[in-house]
Structure formats: structure tokens, C-alpha cells
Write a protein that holds these residues in place. Structure first.
Motif, short mmCIF file in Angstrom:
data_model
loop_
_atom_site.label_atom_id
_atom_site.label_comp_id
_atom_site.label_asym_id
_atom_site.label_seq_id
_atom_site.Cartn_x
_atom_site.Cartn_y
_atom_site.Cartn_z
N TYR A 144 0.83 -1.20 0.00
CA TYR A 144 0.00 0.00 0.00
C TYR A 144 0.87 1.26 0.00
CZ TYR A 144 -2.52 3.84 2.26
OH TYR A 144 -3.02 5.08 2.58
N LEU A 145 1.88 1.30 0.87
CA LEU A 145 2.77 2.47 0.94
C LEU A 145 3.54 2.67 -0.36
CD1 LEU A 145 4.27 2.27 4.55
CD2 LEU A 145 2.50 3.83 3.72
N ILE A 188 -7.69 11.51 5.68
CA ILE A 188 -7.68 10.32 6.52
C ILE A 188 -6.44 9.47 6.29
CG2 ILE A 188 -8.96 8.80 4.95
CD1 ILE A 188 -9.51 9.13 8.77
N ARG A 189 -5.92 9.43 5.06
CA ARG A 189 -4.76 8.56 4.78
C ARG A 189 -3.52 9.01 5.54
NH1 ARG A 189 -3.58 9.30 -1.59
NH2 ARG A 189 -5.49 8.03 -1.57
N TRP A 190 -3.41 10.32 5.84
CA TRP A 190 -2.22 10.79 6.57
C TRP A 190 -2.36 10.55 8.06
CZ3 TRP A 190 0.88 10.19 3.13
CH2 TRP A 190 0.74 10.72 1.86
N ARG A 191 -3.56 10.62 8.57
CA ARG A 191 -3.75 10.26 9.98
C ARG A 191 -3.53 8.76 10.16
NH1 ARG A 191 -8.59 13.01 9.72
NH2 ARG A 191 -9.73 11.69 11.19
N MET A 192 -3.95 7.98 9.19
CA MET A 192 -3.68 6.53 9.22
C MET A 192 -2.17 6.27 9.20
SD MET A 192 -4.81 3.74 6.32
CE MET A 192 -3.79 2.30 5.97
N PHE A 193 -1.45 6.95 8.32
CA PHE A 193 0.00 6.76 8.19
C PHE A 193 0.71 7.07 9.51
CE2 PHE A 193 4.13 8.84 7.30
CZ PHE A 193 4.82 7.76 6.77
N TYR A 194 0.39 8.21 10.10
CA TYR A 194 1.06 8.59 11.34
C TYR A 194 0.64 7.72 12.51
CZ TYR A 194 3.83 12.62 9.99
OH TYR A 194 4.82 13.41 9.46
N ALA A 195 -0.61 7.32 12.55
CA ALA A 195 -1.08 6.47 13.65
C ALA A 195 -0.37 5.12 13.63
CB ALA A 195 -2.59 6.29 13.58
N ILE A 196 -0.28 4.51 12.45
CA ILE A 196 0.40 3.21 12.34
C ILE A 196 1.88 3.37 12.65
CG2 ILE A 196 1.09 1.39 10.71
CD1 ILE A 196 -1.66 1.77 9.38
N HIS A 197 2.49 4.43 12.15
CA HIS A 197 3.90 4.68 12.41
C HIS A 197 4.17 4.80 13.91
CE1 HIS A 197 7.93 6.43 12.06
NE2 HIS A 197 7.52 7.40 12.87
N HIS A 198 3.37 5.60 14.60
CA HIS A 198 3.65 5.84 16.01
C HIS A 198 3.23 4.68 16.90
CE1 HIS A 198 3.99 10.10 14.60
NE2 HIS A 198 5.10 9.91 15.26
N LEU A 199 2.23 3.91 16.49
CA LEU A 199 1.92 2.71 17.25
C LEU A 199 3.07 1.71 17.13
CD1 LEU A 199 -0.15 1.26 19.01
CD2 LEU A 199 -1.08 0.24 16.92
N THR A 200 3.68 1.65 15.96
CA THR A 200 4.81 0.73 15.74
C THR A 200 6.01 1.11 16.60
OG1 THR A 200 4.08 0.33 13.47
CG2 THR A 200 6.33 -0.30 14.02
#
Length: 211
Positions: A144-145, A188-200
Motif C-alpha cells: 500500500y505504501l 484520513i490517509r495521513w492520519r492513518m499513516f502517522y497512527a500506524i507509524h507511532h503505534l509501531t
């Protein structure tokens, strides 16, 4: 008390304005919808909702885009990796709650290559080990990225760094937050990107599932 009020105003505002839900926004994004099924999108929505509410409460802002930018400006005042991770990481209980949703929806492996071990006779605790990147891991999310990076070269640099180092390197952790000005967090795609990044980057190996 102010943080609680901000969260209440956020969700009340969404209802009054009749805005699309986060799930609907994710489903409406053709690229996201093509890669992730409904269960995975429900997990992503939970993650984004958690981050939205947390960042609004941390900044006491009402405008979501402004809140995200203000929040990430904090990294300019961090002088160590430990301080940086502390500033960017969700509280432990919220991380646990989010991972619980990913586990129940069987969507964990869409984003992370994990070794999962459940302790004998114990149903409320799951041990998760985040492996380093190798060919085949981060499969759907990395694909996806990569497609997203066709229009956004800085996302391509992010993917290339993971492939080169095998993980999220310290420079990638700090650099992603510092490049927040490149993104419109109304999307929404950028909030998704940052959320997944920071959860990781804030991942904890053991969590107690909250049902």
C-alpha cells in the motif's frame, strides 16, 4: 478536566456537523479500500479515533489538522530517543486496547510481521514480538505504501529506509515527525499513516487484552 472536555466537544461536533465517520472515510479512499478488507478497516478506524482524541486532548485544540501539527512540533524540543518516544507514544492502556481490537479482528498481520505466543491456560495475555523487516513481511501495508509513494515521494523514502535498515531506524522515527508540515491531517490517509507509524515505534512486547 480540559482534556476530557476537548474529547467530548470533538465527538459532539462530528455528530452535529454530520461528518462521515472514520470508517466511511477509509472505505471511501479507493487506495485504502483496495488493500484492506472491512475488518482491517475497522481496526484502523479504532486506531485513528484513539490518536485523534489523544492528540486533541494533549494540545487542547479543536481543529484536528492544527492539533496534529502543533503536537508534532514538540519533537523539536526532544534531545534524546527516550524523550522522543515518550512524547510520541500513546499511554500503555490505550496501546493495549488498540492491539486488542486488531487481534479480535484478525488484522494484525496486515501491518506487522509478528511471532505470536499465547501462554498456556491464559486467555487475557498475548505475547507479541515485532520482527525486523524481511521480504514478505509488512506485506499488504508495505505494498500500500509503495503505491502511495508514486504520488508522494517522501513516502517512498520511508519505505526505502525500512527495506534498507530492516526496521524503523532512529532517524526515521525522528524525521517522520519533523516532516509533519508535508501533510494535511484533514485527509484520513495521513492520519492513518502517522497512527500506524507511532503505534509501531511505541510497541510493547506484552499486553493484556481488554475485552
Amino acid at each position: 478536566m480540559k482534556k476530557i472536555l476537548v474529547i467530548i466537544l470533538l465527538f459532539t461536533g462530528k455528530i452535529c456537523a454530520g461528518q462521515n465517520s472514520i470508517v466511511e472515510q477509509l472505505e471511501a479512499d479507493s487506495l485504502i479500500h483496495r488493500y484492506f478488507n472491512h475488518s482491517e478497516i475497522l481496526s484502523i478506524a479504532t486506531l485513528i479515533e484513539t490518536y485523534d482524541a489523544w492528540i486533541l486532548s494533549e494540545t487542547l485544540q479543536k481543529d484536528l489538522n492544527q492539533a496534529y501539527h502543533e503536537f508534532f512540533e514538540r519533537v523539536n524540543h526532544c534531545y534524546s530517543a527516550k524523550e522522543l518516544l515518550s512524547a510520541l507514544s500513546l499511554p500503555g492502556k490505550q496501546i493495549d486496547s488498540v492491539f486488542s481490537v486488531f487481534d479480535r479482528n484478525h488484522s494484525v498481520r496486515a501491518f506487522w510481521e509478528l511471532a505470536i505466543a499465547r501462554e498456556s491456560y491464559q486467555t487475557d495475555t498475548i505475547i507479541l514480538v515485532l520482527d525486523h523487516y524481511h521480504p514478505g513481511s509488512y506485506y499488504k501495508y508495505m505494498q500500500y505504501l509503495e503505491e502511495l509513494s508514486l504520488d508522494y515521494p517522501h513516502v517512498g523514502n520511508y519505505v526505502a529506509s525500512i527495506r534498507t535498515t530492516g526496521t524503523l531506524s532512529p532517524s526515521l522515527v525522528a524525521g517522520t515527525a519533523k516532516n509533519h508540515h508535508r501533510f494535511d491531517f484533514n485527509e484520513i490517509r495521513w492520519r492513518m499513516f502517522y497512527a500506524i507509524h507511532h503505534l509501531t515505534i511505541s510497541f510493547r512486547a506484552v499486553y493484556s487484552r481488554i475485552d
